[in-house]
Structures are given as structure tokens and as C-alpha cells.
Enzyme design. Structure first.
Site, PDB file in Angstrom:
ATOM      1  N   HIS A 267      22.994  53.474  29.045  1.00  0.00           N
ATOM      2  CA  HIS A 267      21.830  52.858  29.698  1.00  0.00           C
ATOM      3  C   HIS A 267      21.115  53.805  30.662  1.00  0.00           C
ATOM      4  CE1 HIS A 267      19.398  49.469  30.764  1.00  0.00           C
ATOM      5  NE2 HIS A 267      19.796  49.430  32.026  1.00  0.00           N
TER       6      HIS A 267
HETATM    7  O1  LIG Z   1      18.821  42.647  33.003  1.00  0.00           O
HETATM    8  C1  LIG Z   1      17.940  43.474  32.750  1.00  0.00           C
HETATM    9  O2  LIG Z   1      17.091  43.305  31.879  1.00  0.00           O
HETATM   10  C2  LIG Z   1      17.890  44.718  33.543  1.00  0.00           C
HETATM   11  C3  LIG Z   1      18.998  45.291  34.005  1.00  0.00           C
HETATM   12  C4  LIG Z   1      18.911  46.473  34.823  1.00  0.00           C
HETATM   13  O3  LIG Z   1      17.867  46.789  35.360  1.00  0.00           O
HETATM   14  C5  LIG Z   1      20.112  47.222  35.063  1.00  0.00           C
HETATM   15  C6  LIG Z   1      19.987  48.468  35.615  1.00  0.00           C
HETATM   16  C7  LIG Z   1      21.018  49.177  36.173  1.00  0.00           C
HETATM   17  C8  LIG Z   1      20.766  50.396  36.728  1.00  0.00           C
HETATM   18  O4  LIG Z   1      19.792  51.191  36.299  1.00  0.00           O
HETATM   19  C9  LIG Z   1      21.515  50.920  37.816  1.00  0.00           C
HETATM   20  O5  LIG Z   1      21.335  52.083  38.198  1.00  0.00           O
HETATM   21  O6  LIG Z   1      22.379  50.206  38.312  1.00  0.00           O
END
Ligand SMILES: O=C(O)/C=C/C(=O)/C=C/C=C(\O)C(=O)O
Length: 288
Positions: A267
Site C-alpha cells: 500500500h
Molecule cells: O480506507 C481507505 O479507503 C483508506 C485508507 C488509508 O488511507 C490508509 C492509509 C494508511 C497510510 O497511508 C498510512 O501511512 O498509515
């Protein structure tokens, strides 16, 4: 002249933003002095900040001549906290609009990671004339996956970490965050844990926000065709947080878009494949 790497302390700035009848103190880092500005928008994980999410991407873009702004969204980093019951993607977009207005920047390129991608799309849908190019990475819209049960295993671990912020839960989440966890150092875990624990009110308010509205990130699919900005979509083939088919939805919805899928990537494409990612983004921004 030799390039001097940017530092968090030297680039740290604050502005006040009116939101929902309240004044929020918003933190951002303002790096470089180019004529064109790239705004980097971080993801929604506990302890995420603009600086932490994009630590491997700031210098190459500044060195290439861009001004880079890293926004800490309300509820993260050194920005004020908030309980959000509406669309968080639109909330972040409104905050960004106020920040760029106050900085007197007419047009920005937006580079968003996960929630940052959702927020970049929200901003573009509302203020299309203020956007140059879009780079959406592991995000851009909420909504279902055709193949992966939601919430994904990654998002379940993320929410678990918000509820019980400790090193074991952090490691559980981060181990599936990236494709190859052997790259994750104890120093990185420690920095992230410190970020999280420094602002327990952010963690508590994230949970309260979810309770007030479990769908913080609306599905923009029906409106994607409105986006005219050239758009580069970037995904990790092994993303266990926001499944890759969300990238395909963006590709089919946004006419002027193209998609780059990294193999061996979770991710955090901007971190796991930093060198290649930076070149990909620079080539895309520099393209006529
Ligand atoms: O639930 C969603 O659609 C989005 C989830 C996020 O934005 C998760 C991101 C996590 C990171 O980038 C981080 O650095 O913790």
C-alpha cells in the site's frame, strides 16, 4: 550550488482555517520555491503525517524545481484534531482549498496516498480549475471491491491499531502494509509509534468519527467522468488495504488517466519503490 536536503523543522508552518464554525490550526510543510506546486496528501493510518508518508519523495521533487507542500489533514500530525461525521475526503479538500488560497497559489498538482487520493479527487471535483495534474496512489475513491471482502484485512488492522495503539498492533499492521516487511526498521516503528502516542486525541477522535459515520470516504465512481485533469494512477499489485481493482475503477472512470501497477508492492508504493516512483511522477508532471 549543492542541493541542501529539506528538513521537517525548517519547513514547518501553520495556518488557521475556518471549518464548521470553528477555527482549526492546520500544519503543513512548505518545501522549495518552484513556480509549480505539488501538494502531497497523506493516508489515514494512525501516526501518518505528510512528512512521514512522503519522506522519500520530497527531495527529488524539490531538487527537480517543484515547490512541495505536505499537508497534515485535521486529525493527523501537528494539525488540530476533529470528530468528522461527514465525508472526510471533502473535509480534507476544504481544508486544502483554504490553505492554497491563503498561500495565494492558483493551481496545484495533487499527489495523494490512499485517503490522500480520495481527498485529491474530492478537491478536483469541487475546484477543477485549481488542479493541474493528479497522481492517485492506492486511493482516489471509496466504494466496494469486486473481488476482496471489505473492510480489507489491512483496514481491520488499521482500525484495531486506532482502538489499541501499541507496538504489537503497529507491527501487525505495518507488516502487511508493505510487500517486503524486512525493509521496515525498528527506528521506523519507533518514529511511527511516537507520532501516534503524541496525539492520543487524534486516535480517539478517529474512532468517534467512525462511530458517527462508518463511511468516511464516499464512493466517487459515478462522478469520475467529470475529472478532466490528466491523472496518473499508481497501485501496488499486493495492496492489502485498498484493493487494486479500485485503481481499475478509477482508470475506467477518469477519461484522461493511465495506470501503473508495481509488482512486489503493497500500500506504500511511494516508499517501497521510491526511486522508480519519483521518476515516474517527475516524467508525468514534466510531460507536455
Ligand atoms: O480506507 C481507505 O479507503 C483508506 C485508507 C488509508 O488511507 C490508509 C492509509 C494508511 C497510510 O497511508 C498510512 O501511512 O498509515
Amino acid at each position: 550550488m549543492t542541493y541542501q536536503p529539506q528538513t521537517e523543522a525548517a519547513t514547518s508552518r501553520f495556518l488557521n482555517v475556518e471549518e464548521g464554525g470553528e477555527t482549526l490550526r492546520i500544519h503543513f510543510n512548505d518545501c522549495g520555491q518552484g513556480d509549480e506546486t505539488v501538494v502531497m496528501l497523506h493516508g489515514s493510518g494512525p501516526g501518518a503525517t505528510g512528512w512521514a508518508n512522503f519522506s522519500r519523495n520530497i527531495d527529488p521533487l524539490v531538487e527537480a524545481g517543484y515547490r512541495v507542500i505536505l499537508l497534515d489533514c485535521p486529525g493527523w500530525g501537528k494539525s488540530d484534531t476533529i470528530i468528522n461525521s461527514g465525508s472526510r475526503s471533502d473535509l480534507n479538500a476544504r481544508i486544502l482549498k483554504s490553505v492554497v488560497d491563503q498561500l495565494d497559489i492558483q493551481k496545484v498538482h495533487l499527489l495523494g496516498n490512499s485517503m490522500g487520493g480520495h481527498s485529491a479527487v474530492a478537491f478536483t471535483l469541487t475546484w477543477p480549475e485549481r488542479v493541474g495534474k493528479l497522481v492517485l496512489m492506492g486511493g482516489g475513491t471509496g466504494g466496494m471491491s469486486l473481488f476482496t471482502p471489505m473492510p480489507t484485512e489491512g483496514i481491520k488492522l488499521l482500525n484495531g491499531l486506532y482502538r489499541e495503539p501499541n507496538i504489537d498492533n503497529l507491527k501487525k499492521m505495518m507488516n502487511i502494509f508493505v510487500y517486503d516487511p524486512s525493509d521496515l526498521t525498528e527506528a521506523l516503528f519507533e518514529a511511527r509509534l511516537n507520532n501516534m502516542l503524541a496525539r492520543r486525541n487524534h486516535l480517539e477522535n478517529f474512532i468517534k468519527s467512525l462511530e458517527a459515520n462508518p463511511k468516511q470516504f464516499p464512493d466517487f465512481s459515478p462522478r469520475l467522468a467529470e475529472i478532466k485533469a490528466p491523472t496518473l494512477i499508481v497501485w501496488g499489485r499486493n495492496d492489502r488495504f485498498v484493493p487494486m481493482d479500485a485503481g481499475l475503477r478509477l482508470l475506467s472512470g477518469i477519461n484522461g488517466s493511465e495506470l501503473h501497477i508495481y509488482r512486489d508492492c503493497g500500500h506504500w508504493a511511494q516508499w517501497e519503490h521510491a526511486e522508480s516512483f519519483n521518476q515516474l511522477v517527475l516524467d508525468y508532471l514534466n510531460r507536455a
